[in-house]
Design a protein around this motif. Structure first.
Motif, mmCIF file in Angstrom:
data_model
loop_
_atom_site.group_PDB
_atom_site.id
_atom_site.type_symbol
_atom_site.label_atom_id
_atom_site.label_comp_id
_atom_site.label_asym_id
_atom_site.label_seq_id
_atom_site.Cartn_x
_atom_site.Cartn_y
_atom_site.Cartn_z
ATOM 1 N N GLN A 57 40.263 1.252 -7.289
ATOM 2 C CA GLN A 57 41.081 0.841 -8.612
ATOM 3 C C GLN A 57 41.474 -0.646 -8.452
ATOM 4 O OE1 GLN A 57 40.518 3.020 -11.109
ATOM 5 N NE2 GLN A 57 39.271 3.772 -9.470
ATOM 6 N N LEU A 58 41.190 -1.255 -7.436
ATOM 7 C CA LEU A 58 41.700 -2.545 -7.274
ATOM 8 C C LEU A 58 40.497 -3.732 -7.648
ATOM 9 C CD1 LEU A 58 43.681 -4.753 -6.040
ATOM 10 C CD2 LEU A 58 42.714 -4.105 -3.856
ATOM 11 N N SER A 59 40.970 -4.344 -8.336
ATOM 12 C CA SER A 59 39.982 -5.498 -9.016
ATOM 13 C C SER A 59 40.266 -6.812 -8.193
ATOM 14 C CB SER A 59 40.125 -5.737 -10.474
ATOM 15 O OG SER A 59 39.031 -6.826 -10.820
ATOM 16 N N ALA A 60 39.105 -7.621 -7.621
ATOM 17 C CA ALA A 60 39.470 -8.477 -7.017
ATOM 18 C C ALA A 60 38.200 -9.498 -7.363
ATOM 19 C CB ALA A 60 39.570 -8.372 -5.408
ATOM 20 N N LEU A 61 38.591 -10.532 -7.989
ATOM 21 C CA LEU A 61 37.388 -11.579 -8.511
ATOM 22 C C LEU A 61 37.593 -12.595 -8.047
ATOM 23 C CD1 LEU A 61 37.027 -9.983 -12.219
ATOM 24 C CD2 LEU A 61 35.839 -9.165 -10.285
ATOM 25 N N CYS A 62 36.437 -13.313 -7.783
ATOM 26 C CA CYS A 62 36.418 -14.762 -7.486
ATOM 27 C C CYS A 62 36.771 -15.638 -8.537
ATOM 28 C CB CYS A 62 34.979 -15.352 -7.143
ATOM 29 S SG CYS A 62 34.363 -14.582 -5.411
ATOM 30 N N LEU A 68 41.193 -15.922 -4.883
ATOM 31 C CA LEU A 68 40.929 -14.338 -5.531
ATOM 32 C C LEU A 68 41.746 -14.156 -6.520
ATOM 33 C CD1 LEU A 68 38.872 -12.276 -4.552
ATOM 34 C CD2 LEU A 68 40.837 -11.554 -3.363
ATOM 35 N N THR A 69 41.555 -13.492 -7.660
ATOM 36 C CA THR A 69 42.329 -13.019 -8.670
ATOM 37 C C THR A 69 42.380 -11.531 -8.411
ATOM 38 O OG1 THR A 69 41.797 -14.455 -10.342
ATOM 39 C CG2 THR A 69 42.782 -12.609 -10.945
ATOM 40 N N LEU A 70 43.603 -10.809 -7.968
ATOM 41 C CA LEU A 70 43.849 -9.409 -7.813
ATOM 42 C C LEU A 70 44.614 -8.835 -9.341
ATOM 43 C CD1 LEU A 70 45.350 -9.766 -4.325
ATOM 44 C CD2 LEU A 70 43.264 -9.082 -4.781
ATOM 45 N N SER A 71 43.880 -7.516 -9.531
ATOM 46 C CA SER A 71 44.584 -6.885 -10.757
ATOM 47 C C SER A 71 44.346 -5.534 -10.430
ATOM 48 C CB SER A 71 43.795 -7.484 -11.717
ATOM 49 O OG SER A 71 42.508 -7.235 -11.981
ATOM 50 N N ALA A 72 45.257 -4.739 -11.081
ATOM 51 C CA ALA A 72 45.039 -3.279 -11.144
ATOM 52 C C ALA A 72 46.256 -2.612 -11.941
ATOM 53 C CB ALA A 72 46.041 -2.731 -9.607
ATOM 54 N N THR A 73 45.983 -1.576 -12.487
ATOM 55 C CA THR A 73 46.754 -0.976 -13.675
ATOM 56 C C THR A 73 48.241 -0.778 -13.328
ATOM 57 O OG1 THR A 73 44.871 0.428 -14.277
ATOM 58 C CG2 THR A 73 46.933 1.135 -15.089
ATOM 59 N N ASP A 74 48.925 -1.318 -14.267
ATOM 60 C CA ASP A 74 50.493 -1.339 -14.135
ATOM 61 C C ASP A 74 51.275 -2.192 -13.074
ATOM 62 O OD1 ASP A 74 50.362 0.760 -16.031
ATOM 63 O OD2 ASP A 74 50.335 2.253 -14.551
ATOM 64 N N ILE A 75 50.201 -3.270 -12.554
ATOM 65 C CA ILE A 75 50.765 -4.474 -11.565
ATOM 66 C C ILE A 75 50.359 -5.758 -12.150
ATOM 67 C CG2 ILE A 75 50.530 -5.010 -9.289
ATOM 68 C CD1 ILE A 75 49.925 -2.463 -8.375
ATOM 69 N N PRO A 76 50.974 -6.626 -12.503
ATOM 70 C CA PRO A 76 50.662 -7.974 -13.035
ATOM 71 C C PRO A 76 49.637 -8.630 -12.151
ATOM 72 C CG PRO A 76 53.103 -7.937 -13.000
ATOM 73 C CD PRO A 76 52.750 -6.494 -12.264
ATOM 74 N N ALA A 77 48.559 -9.347 -12.754
ATOM 75 C CA ALA A 77 47.766 -9.923 -11.946
ATOM 76 C C ALA A 77 48.269 -11.155 -11.071
ATOM 77 C CB ALA A 77 46.710 -10.403 -12.957
ATOM 78 N N MET A 78 47.500 -11.334 -9.968
ATOM 79 C CA MET A 78 47.928 -12.500 -9.001
ATOM 80 C C MET A 78 46.669 -13.304 -8.680
ATOM 81 S SD MET A 78 49.836 -12.590 -5.558
ATOM 82 C CE MET A 78 50.441 -13.889 -4.685
ATOM 83 N N ASP A 79 46.988 -14.702 -8.924
ATOM 84 C CA ASP A 79 45.778 -15.431 -8.420
ATOM 85 C C ASP A 79 46.333 -15.890 -6.686
ATOM 86 O OD1 ASP A 79 44.186 -15.751 -10.704
ATOM 87 O OD2 ASP A 79 45.469 -17.045 -11.503
ATOM 88 N N VAL A 80 45.423 -15.680 -5.915
ATOM 89 C CA VAL A 80 45.344 -16.143 -4.552
ATOM 90 C C VAL A 80 44.665 -17.563 -4.250
ATOM 91 C CG1 VAL A 80 45.641 -15.329 -2.364
ATOM 92 C CG2 VAL A 80 45.705 -13.560 -4.089
ATOM 93 N N PRO A 81 45.320 -18.302 -3.670
ATOM 94 C CA PRO A 81 44.416 -19.550 -3.729
ATOM 95 C C PRO A 81 43.739 -19.192 -2.262
ATOM 96 C CG PRO A 81 46.691 -19.988 -3.026
ATOM 97 C CD PRO A 81 46.712 -18.585 -3.636
ATOM 98 N N LEU A 82 42.628 -20.093 -2.118
ATOM 99 C CA LEU A 82 41.884 -19.967 -0.767
ATOM 100 C C LEU A 82 42.599 -20.573 0.470
ATOM 101 C CD1 LEU A 82 38.766 -19.287 0.050
ATOM 102 C CD2 LEU A 82 38.330 -21.742 -0.253
ATOM 103 N N PRO A 83 42.939 -19.934 1.332
ATOM 104 C CA PRO A 83 43.612 -20.557 2.644
ATOM 105 C C PRO A 83 42.959 -21.675 2.833
ATOM 106 C CG PRO A 83 43.185 -17.978 3.016
ATOM 107 C CD PRO A 83 42.256 -18.430 1.690
ATOM 108 N N GLY A 84 44.157 -22.507 3.341
ATOM 109 C CA GLY A 84 43.551 -23.913 3.653
ATOM 110 C C GLY A 84 43.422 -24.145 5.188
#
Length: 268
Positions: A57-62, A68-84
């Motif tokens: 149930q974990l959506s993780a889209l480039c 990576l953009t993480l999203s799941a039901t009842d949790i606010p989505a989060m944009d994760v930057p590419l590690p430098g």
């Protein structure tokens, strides 16, 4: 005539798959495929739906920024930057491989820990830290990201149709998490292929795929099949030396581009 009928990518190992119409390829398979992974914070061991069904149930889209953009039901989505280049390297274990890859940081760790329910880290695999493919198959310089053993998985649509007919209800293709789906051939025709070409890209067929309990999870809900299908039926006619085989692992020969509808040519 054989043609490429579907393309799937899984940016996060064991996260939800995404359906694509076209995609580029690099030396590790589809661009962005299984370049991210969740690991137990204490041990560094990888997490997957085999043990954590909730990951279905974990959506993780480039995203457009390369992260990576993480999203799941009842949790606010989060944009994760590419590690430098300055990102902390974390020791991780994926099956028998132990290696070091960039950690995505504390904010991402807090998000995935909240989702999983225990201390968890999100890690990324850049091209320069790729693993060797499973020993004994392919070429010595074949590499893979966080996929179990090989860059790509191909399944014939007729093979899935055969399994569904034997079970008596349709099985979703995403239960088997392929990258490439080919239609137009007979059931399990892919078992005999050694080299194929799709568009301008050639692929080596290196090994049948051994299936596990993950295939019994409904990809939409994460619920496990009470009758253990499709494994129960596959075991009756697709078991070889203790392994239940369905689909073929591939390695692409170089970079290129794929698009749904492209013709598929069997070279060997």
């Amino acid at each position: 005539m054989l043609r490429l009928s579907a393309l799937y990518r899984y940016p996060l190992k064991s996260g939800r798959g995404e359906t694509l119409q076209h995609i580029g390829l690099d030396k590790l398979g589809l661009n962005g495929d299984r370049r991210w992974m969740l690991v137990d914070e204490a041990s560094g061991r990888f997490l997957s739906q085999r043990a954590v069904a909730r990951m279905s149930q974990l959506s993780a889209l480039c995203n457009a920024d390369g992260g990576l953009t993480l999203s799941a039901t009842d949790i606010p989505a989060m944009d994760v930057p590419l590690p430098g280049v300055e990102a902390q390297l974390r020791g991780v274990t994926l099956w028998r491989d132990t290696f070091r890859v960039p950690d995505a940081g504390d904010a991402a760790a807090a998000w995935v820990s909240d989702f999983i329910g225990k201390p968890t880290r999100l890690v990324h695999l850049p091209l320069e830290r790729a693993r060797a493919t499973a020993a004994g198959y392919g070429k010595d310089d074949d590499q893979v990201a966080f996929a179990d053993g090989f860059p790509l998985l191909l399944i014939g649509q007729a093979s899935l149709d055969d399994v569904s007919q034997r079970i008596g209800r349709p099985m979703e293709m995403l239960r088997f998490r392929p990258n490439l789906v080919v239609e137009g051939g007979e059931a399990f025709a892919e078992d005999s292929w050694k080299r194929v070409r799709i568009g301008d890209v050639e692929f080596r067929v290196v090994k049948p795929c051994s299936r596990c309990i993950l295939t019994t999870l409904d990809p939409r809900t994460g619920a496990r099949s009470e009758d253990r299908e499709p494994l129960t039926t596959l075991k009756t006619y697709r078991e070889r030396d203790g392994d239940i085989l369905f689909g073929q692992n591939l390695v692409n020969e170089g970079a290129g581009h794929l698009e749904v509808g492209m013709p598929v040519t069997i070279l060997e």
